[in-house]
Design an enzyme around this catalytic site. Structure first.
Site, PDB file in Angstrom:
ATOM      1  N   ASP A  77      41.803  44.822  38.426  1.00 25.64           N
ATOM      2  CA  ASP A  77      40.409  44.592  38.081  1.00 25.64           C
ATOM      3  C   ASP A  77      40.285  44.470  36.567  1.00 25.64           C
ATOM      4  OD1 ASP A  77      37.546  44.504  38.808  1.00 25.64           O
ATOM      5  OD2 ASP A  77      37.447  46.367  37.671  1.00 25.64           O
ATOM      6  N   THR A 119      37.745  38.990  34.922  1.00 25.12           N
ATOM      7  CA  THR A 119      38.989  38.405  34.413  1.00 25.12           C
ATOM      8  C   THR A 119      38.784  36.943  34.037  1.00 25.12           C
ATOM      9  OG1 THR A 119      40.271  39.905  35.819  1.00 25.12           O
ATOM     10  CG2 THR A 119      41.418  37.993  34.927  1.00 25.12           C
TER      11      THR A 119
END
Length: 552
Positions: free
Chosen positions: A61, A95
């Site tokens: 994550d 991301t």
């Protein structure tokens, strides 16, 4: 005298100017993006973070990685803020946002070397971002709040590549049910979805409880374990004798006085318990403590009492049962009570918890997440948090786009067409922005072990042929229609990522002087406090650290 340099800054201060400052900031931003780039996509890899105490986090994550790493560079911190903003606004795509920001800086670096001015780049980037946002709106697909199939697909897409992927169909169904349960007419507050992590069992044992689970147990063994068709009271206070606000002494001269004093306290506690019973409550949740004697009288009345209930649990209980919290039992009436078809103390993995279920309209629900180890369940929790965010965003906005790198390729092609109509050197910046967007499908291909050039060529050909939803299948390497495959993401995931990445990149590119400042004091909006002398310079850029510090 006239040829001697004028020294303004202190001897200990550090200053980097011109291209050196721009290069340093660009390198810092690129380093942050590279640190999380390999985690992107369904075949992204995980990273292990170990702190000085030996605590371990295993995750892919993006925002978790960046927030836990010891990043000691002001420019790098700005890129981390991109991920944090993405997490707060949408819940997923952190991301992607950081990788796009890093690639915008990479593309800008080449143009800076060609003596394209930073403000020209900034203007071109902003123009490109505006064009991209409009193009995204055009390719977005409208989704109805009752279209559970697409909602399930969106929830599952957010879990792809994470630890929860093995049971993503089950978890996606639980997530959609949970979000739909707490949805109001105008918004969805996922704070009303409580997530209970229980170590033990497998991920497939996770379940959704239409109600609230309180991580407490009843205060006395003499109280019943179970209450059916229960009236629920919530007291935001204590069931104890209050101490005096001033220091006081009570002098007792004989045993009768002491006995009378104790009897009076006992009578007060009995009166408190009797008021709960007279209101008709079968269960009472108390924010503070419950005196032992009050516990005794409540048990005699057959009332289940739970003490030291967190305020967040109290608000969820109130929302689920319809109860109105009161600050004192003196104010408790029958109208303040809520209703639950079942209130019971049950055991999960060796721990006792209070289950409040069978409520009339479950506007607060609880997700029980199971997993074999603590690290597994923590990663499942992070995946669930992302999934809740994207489903919430979809219900609020009602628009989605295909995943798998499809929108980035479509936007890149649209930007190149638009660049022809842009005059001056800004055209180079717009084309650089188009190249930067392709970092997402290219990274997906690289992380899947595919040839990124071949993958990009095939994707461009498919989009040139009119297939707006053509994306990369990371498992087979084929170019497929992501809509038919059911890979969707909320529109806001893409728009927020591009906007915040653009803003961060532009801000860094416009910096041509980095000065180690003194203690910076930023005045509050409510007063006229000013910065101390010497507190100007680069604002929050003080303390340059050393390179990327402890980031990697």
């Amino acid at each position: 005298m006239g040829n001697q340099p004028l020294i303004v800054l202190s001897e200990d201060s550090q200053r980097t100017s011109g291209k050196d400052a721009q290069s340093m900031n660009v390198q810092a931003g690129k380093a942050v993006a590279e640190s999380v780039r390999t985690t992107l996509g369904p075949k992204g890899m995980d990273k292990m973070l170990v702190d000085s105490s030996g605590n371990v986090i295993v995750t892919n994550d993006g925002v978790t990685l960046l927030s836990e790493m010891e990043i000691d560079h002001p420019a790098a911190d700005m890129i981390v803020e991109v991920a944090e903003t993405q997490e707060d606004e949408v819940g997923d795509g952190t991301t992607s946002a950081v990788v796009v920001a890093g690639e915008l800086l990479t593309q800008a670096e080449d143009l800076l070397d060609q003596d394209i001015h930073a403000t020209t780049l900034a203007q071109g980037y902003r123009q490109a971002a505006e064009e991209v946002t409009e193009a995204l709106e055009e390719i977005a697909i409208d989704v109805d709040e009752d279209d559970e199939e697409i909602l399930h697909q969106i929830a599952a897409t957010a879990m792809t590549g994470k630890g929860a992927e093995s049971a993503r169909d089950l978890l996606a169904e639980l997530v959609v049910s949970a979000v739909q349960s707490v949805a109001d007419d105008d918004e969805v507050d996922t704070d009303n979805i409580k997530v209970e992590k229980v170590v033990g069992g497998s991920i497939e044992n996770s379940e959704l409880v239409e109600g609230v689970i309180v991580d407490k147990e009843r205060v006395s063994e003499n109280m019943p374990y179970f209450a059916e068709d229960a009236n629920v009271a919530i007291v935001d206070g204590d069931l104890e004798i209050k101490e005096t606000e001033i220091d006081a002494e009570v002098n007792v001269t004989d045993p009768d006085q002491l006995e009378q004093f104790l009897e009076q306290e006992e009578a007060q506690l009995q009166e408190m318990a009797q008021k709960v019973a007279d209101a008709g409550a079968d269960v009472v949740f108390v924010d503070g403590g419950i005196d032992d004697m009050a516990q005794h009288y409540l048990a005699q009345e057959g009332i289940i009492a739970v003490r030291r209930v967190k305020s967040s649990d109290q608000s969820q209980l109130a929302r689920a049962t319809g109860a109105t919290p009161v600050t004192s039992v003196d104010d408790l009436t029958e109208d303040d009570l809520g209703f639950a078809g079942s209130v019971a103390q049950k055991e999960i993995a060796g721990d006792q918890r209070i289950f409040v279920e069978d409520v009339d309209d479950a506007k607060a629900v609880t997700l029980i997440l199971r997993g074999g180890t603590e690290h597994v369940i923590d990663e499942v929790d992070r995946a669930i948090e992302d999934s809740l965010g994207v489903v919430r965003t979809t219900l609020e906005d009602g628009k989605v786009v295909a995943g798998g790198g499809a929108p980035e390729i479509e936007l890149s092609l649209a930007l190149r067409d638009h660049a022809d109509s842009v005059g001056g050197r800004e055209q180079l910046a717009v084309e650089a922005f188009a190249d930067a967007l392709e970092v997402i499908p290219r990274t997906l291909a690289e992380n899947a072990g595919l040839d990124p050039i071949d993958s990009l060529v095939e994707l461009r050909a498919a989009h040139d042929g009119g297939n707006e939803a053509a994306g990369l299948d990371a498992f087979t390497g084929d170019t497929i229609d992501m809509g038919e495959e059911g890979v969707y993401e909320p529109l806001r995931v893409k728009t927020q990522a591009i906007e915040s990445a653009t803003e961060a990149a532009v801000m860094l590119l416009r910096i041509d002087d980095v000065i180690a400042a003194g203690d910076l004091a930023v005045a509050d909006d409510d007063d006229d406090e000013e910065m101390p002398p010497g507190g100007g310079g680069m604002g929050g850029m003080g303390g340059m650290g050393g390179g990327m510090g402890g980031m990697m």
